[in-house]
Design a protein around this motif. Structure first.
Motif, PDB file in Angstrom:
ATOM      1  N   ALA A  21       0.836  -1.208   0.000  1.00 21.76           N
ATOM      2  CA  ALA A  21       0.000   0.000   0.000  1.00 21.76           C
ATOM      3  C   ALA A  21       0.871   1.260   0.000  1.00 21.76           C
ATOM      4  N   TRP A  22       1.890   1.252   0.840  1.00 26.34           N
ATOM      5  CA  TRP A  22       2.773   2.424   0.888  1.00 26.34           C
ATOM      6  C   TRP A  22       3.520   2.608  -0.435  1.00 26.34           C
ATOM      7  N   HIS A  23       3.928   1.490  -1.043  1.00 25.20           N
ATOM      8  CA  HIS A  23       4.621   1.572  -2.331  1.00 25.20           C
ATOM      9  C   HIS A  23       3.701   2.185  -3.381  1.00 25.20           C
ATOM     10  N   TYR A  24       2.427   1.748  -3.359  1.00 20.48           N
ATOM     11  CA  TYR A  24       1.463   2.303  -4.304  1.00 20.48           C
ATOM     12  C   TYR A  24       1.252   3.792  -4.044  1.00 20.48           C
ATOM     13  N   ALA A  25       1.096   4.125  -2.747  1.00 21.53           N
ATOM     14  CA  ALA A  25       0.884   5.532  -2.389  1.00 21.53           C
ATOM     15  C   ALA A  25       2.084   6.379  -2.799  1.00 21.53           C
ATOM     16  N   ASP A  26       3.288   5.859  -2.513  1.00 22.77           N
ATOM     17  CA  ASP A  26       4.495   6.609  -2.872  1.00 22.77           C
ATOM     18  C   ASP A  26       4.617   6.759  -4.381  1.00 22.77           C
ATOM     19  N   SER A  27       4.270   5.701  -5.092  1.00 27.82           N
ATOM     20  CA  SER A  27       4.319   5.756  -6.559  1.00 27.82           C
ATOM     21  C   SER A  27       3.329   6.785  -7.086  1.00 27.82           C
ATOM     22  N   TYR A  28       2.134   6.812  -6.478  1.00 25.35           N
ATOM     23  CA  TYR A  28       1.118   7.772  -6.905  1.00 25.35           C
ATOM     24  C   TYR A  28       1.586   9.204  -6.684  1.00 25.35           C
ATOM     25  N   LEU A  29       2.171   9.453  -5.520  1.00 24.19           N
ATOM     26  CA  LEU A  29       2.611  10.810  -5.198  1.00 24.19           C
ATOM     27  C   LEU A  29       3.720  11.292  -6.123  1.00 24.19           C
TER      28      LEU A  29
ATOM     29  N   GLY B 138      -9.055  19.345   0.237  1.00 25.98           N
ATOM     30  CA  GLY B 138     -10.166  18.746  -0.497  1.00 25.98           C
ATOM     31  C   GLY B 138     -10.603  19.630  -1.651  1.00 25.98           C
ATOM     32  N   THR B 139     -10.659  20.942  -1.398  1.00 24.23           N
ATOM     33  CA  THR B 139     -10.990  21.898  -2.456  1.00 24.23           C
ATOM     34  C   THR B 139      -9.965  21.808  -3.574  1.00 24.23           C
ATOM     35  N   LEU B 140      -8.689  21.768  -3.173  1.00 23.30           N
ATOM     36  CA  LEU B 140      -7.613  21.680  -4.154  1.00 23.30           C
ATOM     37  C   LEU B 140      -7.738  20.406  -4.982  1.00 23.30           C
ATOM     38  N   ALA B 141      -8.011  19.282  -4.331  1.00 23.91           N
ATOM     39  CA  ALA B 141      -8.113  18.010  -5.040  1.00 23.91           C
ATOM     40  C   ALA B 141      -9.225  18.042  -6.078  1.00 23.91           C
ATOM     41  N   GLN B 142     -10.366  18.587  -5.713  1.00 25.76           N
ATOM     42  CA  GLN B 142     -11.491  18.639  -6.645  1.00 25.76           C
ATOM     43  C   GLN B 142     -11.182  19.534  -7.843  1.00 25.76           C
TER      44      GLN B 142
ATOM     45  N   ALA C 185     -10.858  18.366 -11.743  1.00 24.22           N
ATOM     46  CA  ALA C 185     -11.690  19.001 -12.768  1.00 24.22           C
ATOM     47  C   ALA C 185     -10.840  19.523 -13.922  1.00 24.22           C
ATOM     48  N   ALA C 186      -9.619  19.945 -13.611  1.00 26.63           N
ATOM     49  CA  ALA C 186      -8.708  20.457 -14.646  1.00 26.63           C
ATOM     50  C   ALA C 186      -7.961  19.333 -15.357  1.00 26.63           C
ATOM     51  N   GLY C 187      -8.127  18.091 -14.863  1.00 29.72           N
ATOM     52  CA  GLY C 187      -7.430  16.969 -15.477  1.00 29.72           C
ATOM     53  C   GLY C 187      -5.989  16.839 -15.043  1.00 29.72           C
ATOM     54  N   ALA C 188      -5.647  17.453 -13.901  1.00 36.11           N
ATOM     55  CA  ALA C 188      -4.254  17.452 -13.446  1.00 36.11           C
ATOM     56  C   ALA C 188      -3.937  16.262 -12.549  1.00 36.11           C
ATOM     57  N   ILE C 189      -4.967  15.636 -11.944  1.00 38.16           N
ATOM     58  CA  ILE C 189      -4.745  14.451 -11.109  1.00 38.16           C
ATOM     59  C   ILE C 189      -5.861  13.444 -11.356  1.00 38.16           C
ATOM     60  N   GLU C 190      -5.578  12.209 -11.029  1.00 40.47           N
ATOM     61  CA  GLU C 190      -6.604  11.177 -10.980  1.00 40.47           C
ATOM     62  C   GLU C 190      -6.850  10.825  -9.511  1.00 40.47           C
ATOM     63  N   HIS C 191      -8.010  10.311  -9.214  1.00 45.46           N
ATOM     64  CA  HIS C 191      -8.356   9.876  -7.856  1.00 45.46           C
ATOM     65  C   HIS C 191      -8.196  11.008  -6.826  1.00 45.46           C
ATOM     66  N   PRO C 192      -9.030  12.036  -6.896  1.00 43.68           N
ATOM     67  CA  PRO C 192      -8.913  13.148  -5.946  1.00 43.68           C
ATOM     68  C   PRO C 192      -9.006  12.718  -4.482  1.00 43.68           C
ATOM     69  N   TRP C 193      -9.799  11.667  -4.190  1.00 42.05           N
ATOM     70  CA  TRP C 193      -9.902  11.190  -2.806  1.00 42.05           C
ATOM     71  C   TRP C 193      -8.557  10.669  -2.315  1.00 42.05           C
ATOM     72  N   LEU C 194      -7.809   9.984  -3.209  1.00 44.71           N
ATOM     73  CA  LEU C 194      -6.498   9.464  -2.833  1.00 44.71           C
ATOM     74  C   LEU C 194      -5.505  10.612  -2.641  1.00 44.71           C
ATOM     75  N   PHE C 195      -5.596  11.603  -3.525  1.00 47.61           N
ATOM     76  CA  PHE C 195      -4.736  12.789  -3.402  1.00 47.61           C
ATOM     77  C   PHE C 195      -4.955  13.450  -2.043  1.00 47.61           C
ATOM     78  N   GLU C 196      -6.230  13.644  -1.683  1.00 43.42           N
ATOM     79  CA  GLU C 196      -6.542  14.299  -0.412  1.00 43.42           C
ATOM     80  C   GLU C 196      -6.090  13.453   0.770  1.00 43.42           C
ATOM     81  N   THR C 197      -6.354  12.157   0.698  1.00 44.55           N
ATOM     82  CA  THR C 197      -6.003  11.269   1.811  1.00 44.55           C
ATOM     83  C   THR C 197      -4.501  11.230   2.045  1.00 44.55           C
ATOM     84  N   LEU C 198      -3.744  11.066   0.974  1.00 46.47           N
ATOM     85  CA  LEU C 198      -2.292  10.981   1.101  1.00 46.47           C
ATOM     86  C   LEU C 198      -1.692  12.319   1.536  1.00 46.47           C
ATOM     87  N   ALA C 199      -2.278  13.406   1.067  1.00 42.03           N
ATOM     88  CA  ALA C 199      -1.791  14.724   1.489  1.00 42.03           C
ATOM     89  C   ALA C 199      -1.972  14.896   2.996  1.00 42.03           C
TER      90      ALA C 199
END
Length: 329
Positions: free
Chosen positions: A23-31, A52-56, A60-74
């Motif tokens: 899980a950490w490897h996946y999270a680190d890879s995502y980041l 959360g605002t930033l992730a959404q 919306a701009a297509g700059a990240i995938e999985h906004p929930w994961l972005f927010e959680t890991l942040a």
């Protein structure tokens, strides 16, 4: 029995550790992975906005995938703290970590506000008023000539009053520096007189290579006790700094009763007639070493200079003939 139980617990712990590691490897890879953005995008984190605002907005701009994961890991990594509101340029391929670092840095997108040379204060204020990048009200107009024309980089919603202060400070700094470097013996008594002369030079020619020549003409005329007789000062007297006159000057205009009418008054007018740029200020404090006393338009955007009235009259006659041939006079 106990031995088997311990073995089972150990196995579970190993599996859990492996799962956590995966899980950490996946999270680190995502980041660290390059984001999906293909073209530059601009996003705004509003005041009071959170990760959360930033992730959404990034999603919306297509700059990240999985906004929930972005927010959680942040949040898990503590990178949700210290984010700064503002407008940010997200470049193609930026990783989630890159984006978080950018928004934490406060390096917001800067917009150019272009202030051309030779505008009056009223014209500069109209330009600032129309800008959709700036915010807030304009302060009371400062003295004519006190705003340095150049390209200013500002963040969105920069207060207009703050930019005016910046422009005034830039003019004071530039004028002070150039005044200390001025050529000696020019006859100017104060930096304000240099500013006034520079404003006339700025309005007389659009060609920087002519600034020094125009400056020399005015110095030579002042030295000989001749009136400056420069049209831009009359235009300023008639328009009161509102902008272009919209027509050619008439003979009657040259008789207007104003301290800015250099066809009637001797010496410099009482103050600047526009906001000169640095090049015009430099010319006002270091004119070309020539003995010209006159100049007239050449027809190609520049001017023809003359030492004598006879030579000048010939140049004027050629200019009038050219205007007549072109149907403009």
């Amino acid at each position: 029995m106990l031995r088997r139980l311990l073995a089972a617990v150990a196995a579970l712990l190993v599996v859990a550790a492996m799962a956590a590691g995966a899980a950490w490897h996946y999270a680190d890879s995502y980041l660290h992975a390059a984001g999906p953005l293909q073209q530059r995008a601009v996003i705004v984190l509003p005041r009071g906005g959170h990760v959360g605002t930033l992730a959404q907005r990034l999603a919306a701009a297509g700059a990240i995938e999985h906004p929930w994961l972005f927010e959680t890991l942040a949040r898990l990594t503590g990178r949700d703290r210290g984010l700064k509101a503002g407008e940010y340029a997200i470049e193609p391929g930026m990783s989630p970590l890159d984006v978080l670092a950018l928004v934490a840095s406060g390096k917001v997108l800067l917009h150019p506000i272009v202030v051309p040379e030779g505008l009056t204060v009223q014209e500069v204020y109209a330009l600032l008023r129309e800008s959709d990048v700036l915010a807030g009200e304009l302060p009371p107009p400062p003295p004519e000539g006190s705003l340095l024309p150049e390209t200013y980089l500002v963040p969105r919603d920069e207060p207009r009053a703050k930019l005016v202060e910046r422009m005034q400070a830039a003019m004071r700094k530039t004028l002070d520096e150039l005044w200390t470097q001025r050529r000696q013996g020019l006859g100017l008594r104060t930096p304000e007189e240099a500013l006034t002369l520079a404003s006339i030079i700025e309005k007389e020619t659009a060609k920087p290579e002519e600034y020094g020549l125009v400056a020399a003409v005015f110095y030579n005329r002042l030295e000989k006790g001749m009136k400056l007789q420069t049209d831009p000062t009359v235009i300023y007297a008639l328009s009161q700094g509102r902008g272009p006159l919209g027509r050619e000057l008439t003979r009657a205009d040259l008789e207007v009763d104003s301290p800015y009418n250099t066809y009637r008054v001797e010496g410099l007018p009482p103050g600047p007639i526009a906001n000169p740029g640095k090049a015009a200020l430099e010319a006002a404090l270091d004119p070309a070493p020539v003995d010209y006393l006159y100049f007239v338009a050449s027809g190609d955007g520049g001017h023809v200079f003359a030492r004598t009235l006879e030579e000048h009259n010939r140049n004027v006659a050629r200019w009038r003939k050219l205007k007549s041939q072109n149907g403009s006079g």
